[in-house]
Each structure stands twice: as structure tokens, then as C-alpha cells.
Design a protein around this motif. Structure first.
Motif, PDB file in Angstrom:
ATOM      1  N   ALA A  14       0.623  -1.410  -0.050  1.00  0.00           N
ATOM      2  CA  ALA A  14      -0.137   0.020   0.026  1.00  0.00           C
ATOM      3  C   ALA A  14       0.899   1.178  -0.003  1.00  0.00           C
ATOM      4  O   ALA A  14       2.027   1.555   0.759  1.00  0.00           O
ATOM      5  CB  ALA A  14      -0.954   0.035   1.352  1.00  0.00           C
ATOM      6  N   ALA A  15       0.430   2.163  -0.903  1.00  0.00           N
ATOM      7  CA  ALA A  15       1.336   3.356  -0.863  1.00  0.00           C
ATOM      8  C   ALA A  15       0.309   4.737  -0.692  1.00  0.00           C
ATOM      9  O   ALA A  15      -0.757   4.689  -1.438  1.00  0.00           O
ATOM     10  CB  ALA A  15       2.119   3.526  -2.331  1.00  0.00           C
ATOM     11  N   GLY A  40      -5.274  -4.811   5.603  1.00  0.00           N
ATOM     12  CA  GLY A  40      -4.794  -6.126   5.206  1.00  0.00           C
ATOM     13  C   GLY A  40      -3.479  -6.106   4.507  1.00  0.00           C
ATOM     14  O   GLY A  40      -2.825  -6.786   4.017  1.00  0.00           O
ATOM     15  N   ALA A  41      -2.862  -4.527   4.490  1.00  0.00           N
ATOM     16  CA  ALA A  41      -1.945  -4.146   3.568  1.00  0.00           C
ATOM     17  C   ALA A  41      -0.582  -5.042   4.077  1.00  0.00           C
ATOM     18  O   ALA A  41      -0.559  -4.937   5.310  1.00  0.00           O
ATOM     19  CB  ALA A  41      -1.367  -2.938   3.328  1.00  0.00           C
ATOM     20  N   ASP A  42       0.089  -5.712   3.449  1.00  0.00           N
ATOM     21  CA  ASP A  42       1.537  -6.307   3.747  1.00  0.00           C
ATOM     22  C   ASP A  42       2.556  -5.531   3.956  1.00  0.00           C
ATOM     23  O   ASP A  42       3.274  -5.748   4.969  1.00  0.00           O
ATOM     24  CB  ASP A  42       2.007  -7.440   2.846  1.00  0.00           C
ATOM     25  N   GLU A  43       2.864  -4.528   3.219  1.00  0.00           N
ATOM     26  CA  GLU A  43       3.984  -3.568   3.324  1.00  0.00           C
ATOM     27  C   GLU A  43       3.414  -2.029   3.096  1.00  0.00           C
ATOM     28  O   GLU A  43       2.507  -1.966   2.439  1.00  0.00           O
ATOM     29  CB  GLU A  43       4.981  -3.856   2.289  1.00  0.00           C
ATOM     30  N   LEU A  44       4.055  -1.095   3.487  1.00  0.00           N
ATOM     31  CA  LEU A  44       3.748   0.190   3.479  1.00  0.00           C
ATOM     32  C   LEU A  44       4.560   1.081   2.840  1.00  0.00           C
ATOM     33  O   LEU A  44       5.885   0.855   2.969  1.00  0.00           O
ATOM     34  CB  LEU A  44       3.223   0.850   4.903  1.00  0.00           C
ATOM     35  N   ILE A  45       4.500   2.072   2.128  1.00  0.00           N
ATOM     36  CA  ILE A  45       5.124   3.104   1.310  1.00  0.00           C
ATOM     37  C   ILE A  45       4.572   4.364   1.539  1.00  0.00           C
ATOM     38  O   ILE A  45       3.488   4.550   1.113  1.00  0.00           O
ATOM     39  CB  ILE A  45       5.512   2.876   0.032  1.00  0.00           C
ATOM     40  N   ASN A  46       5.247   5.253   2.189  1.00  0.00           N
ATOM     41  CA  ASN A  46       4.969   6.871   2.356  1.00  0.00           C
ATOM     42  C   ASN A  46       5.851   7.535   1.130  1.00  0.00           C
ATOM     43  O   ASN A  46       6.770   7.792   1.485  1.00  0.00           O
ATOM     44  CB  ASN A  46       5.274   7.339   3.915  1.00  0.00           C
ATOM     45  N   TYR A  47       5.070   7.812   0.269  1.00  0.00           N
ATOM     46  CA  TYR A  47       5.535   8.336  -1.086  1.00  0.00           C
ATOM     47  C   TYR A  47       5.779   9.681  -0.789  1.00  0.00           C
ATOM     48  O   TYR A  47       6.455  10.568  -1.679  1.00  0.00           O
ATOM     49  CB  TYR A  47       5.039   7.976  -2.330  1.00  0.00           C
ATOM     50  N   SER A  48       5.444  10.438   0.225  1.00  0.00           N
ATOM     51  CA  SER A  48       5.759  12.004   0.665  1.00  0.00           C
ATOM     52  C   SER A  48       7.187  11.958   1.148  1.00  0.00           C
ATOM     53  O   SER A  48       7.758  13.176   1.285  1.00  0.00           O
ATOM     54  CB  SER A  48       4.765  12.410   1.491  1.00  0.00           C
ATOM     55  N   GLU A  49       7.757  10.664   1.800  1.00  0.00           N
ATOM     56  CA  GLU A  49       8.891  10.797   2.540  1.00  0.00           C
ATOM     57  C   GLU A  49       9.975  10.036   1.776  1.00  0.00           C
ATOM     58  O   GLU A  49      11.123  10.057   2.180  1.00  0.00           O
ATOM     59  CB  GLU A  49       8.495  10.245   3.883  1.00  0.00           C
ATOM     60  N   ASN A  95      11.307   7.595  -1.880  1.00  0.00           N
ATOM     61  CA  ASN A  95      11.063   7.359  -3.308  1.00  0.00           C
ATOM     62  C   ASN A  95      10.302   6.180  -3.809  1.00  0.00           C
ATOM     63  O   ASN A  95      10.663   5.038  -3.269  1.00  0.00           O
ATOM     64  CB  ASN A  95      12.358   7.282  -3.995  1.00  0.00           C
ATOM     65  N   LEU A  96       9.023   6.190  -4.375  1.00  0.00           N
ATOM     66  CA  LEU A  96       8.294   5.368  -4.681  1.00  0.00           C
ATOM     67  C   LEU A  96       8.773   3.845  -5.315  1.00  0.00           C
ATOM     68  O   LEU A  96       8.976   2.808  -4.989  1.00  0.00           O
ATOM     69  CB  LEU A  96       7.096   5.466  -5.275  1.00  0.00           C
ATOM     70  N   ARG A 119       8.209   2.606 -13.678  1.00  0.00           N
ATOM     71  CA  ARG A 119       9.423   2.228 -13.565  1.00  0.00           C
ATOM     72  C   ARG A 119       9.748   1.233 -12.574  1.00  0.00           C
ATOM     73  O   ARG A 119      11.029   0.924 -12.398  1.00  0.00           O
ATOM     74  CB  ARG A 119      10.554   3.598 -13.514  1.00  0.00           C
ATOM     75  N   SER A 120       8.862   0.951 -11.869  1.00  0.00           N
ATOM     76  CA  SER A 120       9.049  -0.052 -10.865  1.00  0.00           C
ATOM     77  C   SER A 120       8.050  -1.533 -10.996  1.00  0.00           C
ATOM     78  O   SER A 120       7.895  -1.798 -10.184  1.00  0.00           O
ATOM     79  CB  SER A 120       8.611   0.591  -9.438  1.00  0.00           C
TER      80      SER A 120
END
Length: 325
Positions: free
Chosen positions: A169-170, A184-193, A195-196, A226-227
Motif C-alpha cells: 500500500a502506498a 490488510g496491506a502487507d507492506e507500506l510506502i509513504n511516498y511523501s517521504e 522514493n516510490l 519504472r518499478s
């Protein structure tokens, strides 16, 4: 009946609540007594003349509703007066009654309240169609969801988990990511802090995401493509960022990847049996407790403008609902 009206394109503050004549159901329509109406991103666009269709003035915004059938046109056979239903209206739901084509109306389970039903159809219908028909998401694949705390994003997190995927989840804040984690997300990405692209590569051992669910567009699309993994599928769901991205198509060649459009409304009309099968599965998952629509805030009909602004300013978590009865 009371209805929130848009009389000229402009911001939500220009909407007015007025008493108008009730609509009449045509032969292929039902008349719905609206109990609750979901607020969706298209509502922020349609009142400003920025959506793909422009209703004639005056019109009520509100693309989906839940309530009770009060009249049935002679060509509608699967519904009867008194049925509890959800309806895809396009516009018109921010009112006490709305006439809806029968093919856009579906009975809801007895276990589902009207606010949940009003928050369910468009977001879960879109995300199910995206992940099943468009992405062919498989158990064990990695799903990256952008805007993961919003209405469609949160639905995609839950459905992805129900389909057996690993879900990343981003979102733009720690608060929003907590909501996705609870779903239920397994991993988290804060794309304000961070690089996605770098974070996705780190969390996937350099492989990238098999399926990317993107309701945001703009700069996040540029990083997401790109990911993506080899044979990956990037789902174009919407452009909440306000910028429609442009794609250097060599990126799809290098990854053997596909960029796939998602238009649930057209799918529901063109493939009604497939859409009905999707909802049978969604209702079953809801009954099992795997899907829990998050209605974070409700507004009375007189405050529909505030509900629309909450979405337009990207302050909403989960779904915002206008309660009519």
C-alpha cells in the motif's frame, strides 16, 4: 422532494438545496427512495464541467445510491417495490428520489446497511473489475496500490488480499497508511517521504510489482511504471492528482509490460453477466468479513457541498457518504 442542484458549472459552494418535483420511472427504470449516496471523485469534476459527460442543467450530482425501490417500470423484471438496492446513477443521487435504469440496480444483502451499500458499488465494482478482468491478478503475485487509503484504493487492498496477492500500500501520510494496514496491506510506502520506485524495488527484492493499481496518475504514474515487474500490468484507474501522465512507451517494451485502462461503468453495461458474477463474489467476501467498507464520515443532504470538497481536497479516508433519510 428535496434535491441538491448544480445550476451552473462551478465549485461545490455554488450548489443549492431546493424543493423540486419527483422524477417518474420510465418503462426500463425504477424509482429509488434514496437513503444514502456515495461521494466519489467524479462528483468533484462533474459540477465543474470537467467530467467526460455533462448533464443538462439543473442536475444533482451523486453517482451512486442505496435505498428502497418505490416504483418499477413495466420492462423491469428483476426488482419489485420494497427491495433494498444499490444503484449506479451517473448523477442525481444527492436527492430524496432518483429514477435509475433497471440494469444499473442490484439488490443488496440483508447484512449490509444503506451507508455501506452506498459506499460499496462504485469502489468495489471498479477494483474487482480492475484486478480480475483487466489485471488477471494471481495468488502469490505482488500488487502495488497507489492512493491506498482512498475509496477505490482501499477496496483494491482488500480485494487483492482476498485474491491471494501480497499487497504493498502506498499513500501520502502515516495516518493514511495505518488505514491501509488495517485493511490488510502487507507492506507500506509513504511516498511523501521516500522514493516510490526505490521502495518498491527494495520490498520486492529488485523484481518490481506484478500489478500496479493507479487511481492517482501524475508523478506517481511516472515512478510506478519504472518499478513494474517483467510481464507486469499497470492499471489506469483515474487521475486524482489532476495531471494525466504521458507514457514513454519504450518502458513497456523493456519490461514486456502492459498499461491497461479500467472503465468499470462501461464494463458493467457491456458485460452485465460478468459484472453480476463479480458482485456475487464481492457479496460473499463481505459476508465472510473479508471486505469492510470504511465510511469515515457522513454528511446530511444539506451539507453535500462539504462532502464533495472533502474529496476534492484529498482529505477523505475511505468513503464519504451523504445520508438522505
Amino acid at each position: 422532494m428535496k434535491a441538491v442542484l448544480c445550476k451552473a458549472f462551478g465549485p461545490a459552494e455554488t450548489l443549492v438545496l431546493e424543493e423540486i418535483a419527483s422524477p417518474e420511472a420510465k418503462k426500463n427504470e425504477i424509482l429509488l427512495d434514496v437513503h444514502a449516496a456515495g461521494v466519489n471523485f467524479p462528483d468533484t469534476l462533474i459540477i465543474e464541467g470537467k467530467y467526460q459527460f455533462k448533464p443538462p442543467f439543473p442536475f444533482s450530482p451523486g453517482g451512486e445510491a442505496a435505498g428502497v425501490v418505490s416504483a418499477v417500470g413495466e420492462k423491469v423484471s428483476h426488482l419489485k417495490v420494497g427491495d433494498r438496492v444499490m444503484a449506479l446513477t451517473g448523477w442525481g443521487s444527492f436527492a430524496e428520489q432518483v429514477a435509475v435504469p433497471g440494469y444499473n440496480v442490484m439488490p443488496i444483502p440483508s447484512s449490509m446497511d444503506f451507508a455501506s451499500a452506498a459506499a460499496f458499488g462504485m469502489t468495489y465494482g471498479t477494483s474487482m473489475h480492475a484486478l480480475k478482468q483487466r489485471a488477471n491478478l494471481q495468488p502469490g503475485e505482488t500488487l502495488l496500490v497507489l492512493g491506498a487509503s482512498g475509496g477505490v484504493g482501499l477496496a483494491a487492498v482488500e480485494i487483492g488480499k482476498a485474491m491471494g496477492a501480497k499487497v504493498i500500500a502506498a499513500a501520502s501520510s502515516a495516518e493514511k497508511l495505518e488505514v491501509a494496514k488495517a485493511a490488510g496491506a502487507d507492506e507500506l510506502i509513504n511516498y511523501s517521504e521516500s522514493n516510490l520506485k526505490d521502495e518498491v524495488k527494495r520490498l520486492t527484492g529488485g523484481q518490481g510489482a506484478d500489478v500496479i493499481y493507479d487511481p492517482v496518475g501524475g508523478d506517481l504514474f511516472d515512478m510506478a511504471i519504472r518499478s513494474i515487474a517483467w510481464n507486469g500490468r499497470l492499471l489506469v484507474v483515474g487521475f486524482a492528482s489532476g495531471r494525466i501522465p504521458e507514457l514513454p512507451v519504450n518502458l513497456t517494451l523493456l519490461k514486456g509490460a502492459a498499461v491497461v485502462g479500467v472503465f468499470w461503468g462501461a464494463f458493467a453495461q457491456r458485460q452485465p453477466q460478468d459484472n453480476a458474477a463479480n458482485f456475487q463474489q464481492l457479496f460473499a467476501w463481505h459476508a465472510e468479513g473479508k471486505l469492510k467498507p470504511l465510511v469515515s464520515q457522513t454528511f446530511p443532504l444539506a451539507q453535500a457541498a462539504d462532502a464533495i470538497n472533502m474529496l476534492g481536497q484529498r482529505k477523505a479516508v475511505g468513503k464519504v457518504v451523504v445520508t438522505v433519510r
